[in-house]
Structure formats: C-alpha cells, structure tokens
Design an enzyme around this catalytic site. Structure first.
Site, PDB file in Angstrom:
ATOM      1  N   CYS A 198      65.206  41.836  59.960  1.00 50.02           N
ATOM      2  CA  CYS A 198      66.144  42.950  59.857  1.00 50.02           C
ATOM      3  C   CYS A 198      66.635  43.485  61.204  1.00 50.02           C
ATOM      4  O   CYS A 198      67.717  44.061  61.284  1.00 50.02           O
ATOM      5  CB  CYS A 198      65.504  44.083  59.067  1.00 50.02           C
ATOM      6  SG  CYS A 198      64.755  43.542  57.508  1.00 50.02           S
ATOM      7  N   HIS A 239      70.990  48.967  60.041  1.00 52.85           N
ATOM      8  CA  HIS A 239      70.647  47.906  59.096  1.00 52.85           C
ATOM      9  C   HIS A 239      70.925  48.394  57.682  1.00 52.85           C
ATOM     10  O   HIS A 239      70.451  49.461  57.277  1.00 52.85           O
ATOM     11  CB  HIS A 239      69.177  47.533  59.261  1.00 52.85           C
ATOM     12  CG  HIS A 239      68.621  46.700  58.150  1.00 52.85           C
ATOM     13  ND1 HIS A 239      69.218  45.526  57.734  1.00 52.85           N
ATOM     14  CD2 HIS A 239      67.532  46.878  57.356  1.00 52.85           C
ATOM     15  CE1 HIS A 239      68.516  45.013  56.730  1.00 52.85           C
ATOM     16  NE2 HIS A 239      67.493  45.820  56.484  1.00 52.85           N
ATOM     17  N   ASN A 245      71.297  43.682  50.572  1.00 47.82           N
ATOM     18  CA  ASN A 245      70.593  43.623  51.845  1.00 47.82           C
ATOM     19  C   ASN A 245      70.501  42.159  52.268  1.00 47.82           C
ATOM     20  O   ASN A 245      69.730  41.377  51.696  1.00 47.82           O
ATOM     21  CB  ASN A 245      69.193  44.237  51.687  1.00 47.82           C
ATOM     22  CG  ASN A 245      68.385  44.225  52.974  1.00 47.82           C
ATOM     23  OD1 ASN A 245      68.666  43.476  53.899  1.00 47.82           O
ATOM     24  ND2 ASN A 245      67.352  45.051  53.023  1.00 47.82           N
TER      25      ASN A 245
END
Length: 340
Positions: A116, A267, A297
């Site tokens: 991430c 993020h 995501n």
C-alpha cells in the site's frame, strides 16, 4: 545544472472482469448493495481472469503509457515494478517486462515488494536514480492481483480489493521550479506483519508442506485458510489512525503549510478509513481525493489511479501541490510532497 525528478505521465489499466456489489450481495445475503457501498464506498472491483497475472496488467499499463508519450523506448533508463503477486519467485518480473516491452538492454529493472505504500517508495527510488545522475527516464509500475489470495467466503477483504496496474513516467527536469518530488518520509513497524498476511506460500511456510490447509470461519462468519489473505481490520484501522497523522505532521513546517496544499492524495483504502483520516486531520473535503468507487482498493496502484482520474477530469493541473501518503501491509507507511 541541477536536475529534478518530475512526474510527467500516468496511465492505468483494469481487468475486464468485474465484481459488483450486486454480485457480492448474492453471495452474502446479509449484506445488501446499499450496505456494501455505505461501508466501503466501492461499487465494483475489477478481477483478473484465470490466465491473467500482474505482469499482464503491468505490460498493458506500460504499453498504454509508452504509446501516449513522446519518449522513445530506447530512452527508458529504468523500469521499477512494485508487486506482491509476481509471476515467479525468480526471476524478477521487471526483467520479464523489460524484454516483453522491447526496452533497451541498458535499461535497469528490478522488483520490490511493498504494497500500500509502494507508490511513494517508488517515487523516492525514481527521484534517487534521477537526481543522482543514474537515469533520465524511469517507468514506475505498480501491479497487483490480490484477488488471487482472497477466499470467496471472506467478505472482509473480498468487498474491498480489486486488481489493477498503473505505469508512471518520472523524468529528469532542468526547470528551476524544482524539486517536484520532495519531503519523503518513511516508516516501518514489522511487528504488524501478522495483521495483513498470506501465511502459506513463501519459504517460511511452503505450500507443498501444507497441501490442504484447514478451512476456518471467524467470529464474523468470514471463511478462509492460511493460504488465503488475512486482514485484521481493527488492527489495521488502529495502525492507520496512529501512524498516518504522525507522518502527515512531519511534512509541514513554516516553509510549507496545510494552506499550500491543493490536494491530499492518500492510499485509497476504503470510504470508512479515508473519512476517519480526513476528520482526524481536519482536512477540507474538496481537497481530499477519493477515486476508488469504480475499482476498489488496488493496493500500490490506488494513488496513481486517483491522480490519473483527477488529471482526466481537469481537477489536477500544472502548478498544483499535493501531499501524498501510502500506508498498510508491512506495517509500512510513506509520504511525500508532489509539485505538478
């Protein structure tokens, strides 16, 4: 003359196959479409087909980038690939990409496994290569296929993650307006590794020694084995609420304040997480980028996808200043300032 590293182009690709909230609601009748969107902010995720890999997505993203820029392939000095789903344990997937893309053999290539925070780490690496005189044109690729690691019975992660790849061109600039990539900050706490992990499959716990891992159901009804992705949601949330604000504060001083920032690019984890961070940091919603409804995501690709969406919509333009932060698996976190 001093050279500064600068982002000059971004492209991304998504697999054609989708997993919508309607699809998920059929699999999890206790979760209707509105509930899934309300918790995640995601309408659909794109999922690779059986024969697709992260390198296929990476190749397509790079082809899209290279076909839309005025830079010959012979001038690409480095290709850097961030992925946690490589084609092989070895060789590096970036080496395979170099050949597949027809990049010159004097081009450097390597993989790094970061997740991430990977896009920010990659920008830092590209800056180092360019501003130390080792490269002029660096292609930073982020490519992930977390769907390979997700058990269909685990709604805690299946509702969140999608597959994608992004390719970003970072070039040397002689402009006196630099630096364009600045104030890099990093953090690591490996004590949190167990909270976002695929336990079986690496050298520590080889898959061949665990050919039939037990299927287990947790207290929330999620089903998985130790060969699947496991995420301790509450622990990840607590980590993010602590570490991200701490890092965020280190980006600013009397020479750069919150008022100097045009956009905040975090993020793109999910709506619940981003809303909580925005409120904790007291950031204006109109400056806070949220571009994940159509893809979920996508791990290391979330920030470049969000930036590309802002560029396509005309929101992000030359002269804007962004604060970018990545955080998650590892635990790992990183931030920087981007001047467009």
């Amino acid at each position: 003359m001093t050279k500064y590293a600068r982002i000059t182009a971004i492209e991304y690709v998504l697999p054609s196959q989708t997993l919508s909230n309607e699809d998920l609601s059929r699999d999890y009748p206790e979760w209707d479409v509105a509930k899934i969107f309300g918790k995640t902010g995601i309408n659909e995720r794109h999922i690779v087909a059986a024969e697709e890999t992260a390198s296929d997505l990476a190749f397509n993203a790079c082809e899209k980038l290279l076909s839309n820029i005025d830079v010959p392939r012979s001038s690409i000095d480095f290709i850097i690939l961030c992925t946690q789903s490589p084609d092989y344990f070895l060789p590096a997937t970036a080496c395979i990409l170099q050949d597949r893309l027809g990049l010159p053999t004097h081009c450097g290539a390597f993989d790094y496994n970061q997740g991430c925070s990977g896009f920010i780490y990659g920008l830092g690496l590209a800056k180092g290569l360019i501003e130390s005189g080792q490269a002029n044109n660096v292609v930073l690729v982020t490519a992930e296929t977390y769907s390979r690691y997700i058990n269909p019975g685990d709604k805690s992660v299946r509702t969140l993650f999608g597959d994608a790849a992004a390719a970003t061109l970072i070039q040397a600039s002689d402009s006196t307006n630099g630096p364009f990539l600045d104030r890099f900050r990093y953090g690591t706490d490996g004590a949190g590794a167990k909270n976002l992990i695929v336990p079986i499959g690496g050298a520590r716990c080889p898959a061949e020694l665990n050919p039939a891992p037990a299927l287990r159901k947790d207290e929330s009804g999620n089903v998985r084995t130790d060969a699947d992705l496991y995420m301790n949601g509450p622990a990840i949330f607590e980590f993010s609420m602590t570490r991200v604000p701490e890092l965020f504060a280190t980006l600013f001083d009397d020479k750069l304040t919150l008022e100097d920032i045009d956009f905040f690019a975090f993020h793109q984890a999910n709506k619940f997480m981003l809303d909580a961070l925005r409120r904790r940091l007291k950031l204006p919603q109109e400056k806070f980028i949220a571009e994940f409804e159509h893809c979920g995501n996508t791990v290391s690709s979330t920030i470049p996808i969000a930036l590309k969406e802002c560029l396509s919509k005309g929101a992000l333009a030359e002269g804007h200043t962004l604060a970018a932060l990545g955080f998650g698996v590892g635990y790992s976190w990183a931030g920087c300032i981007i001047k467009w």
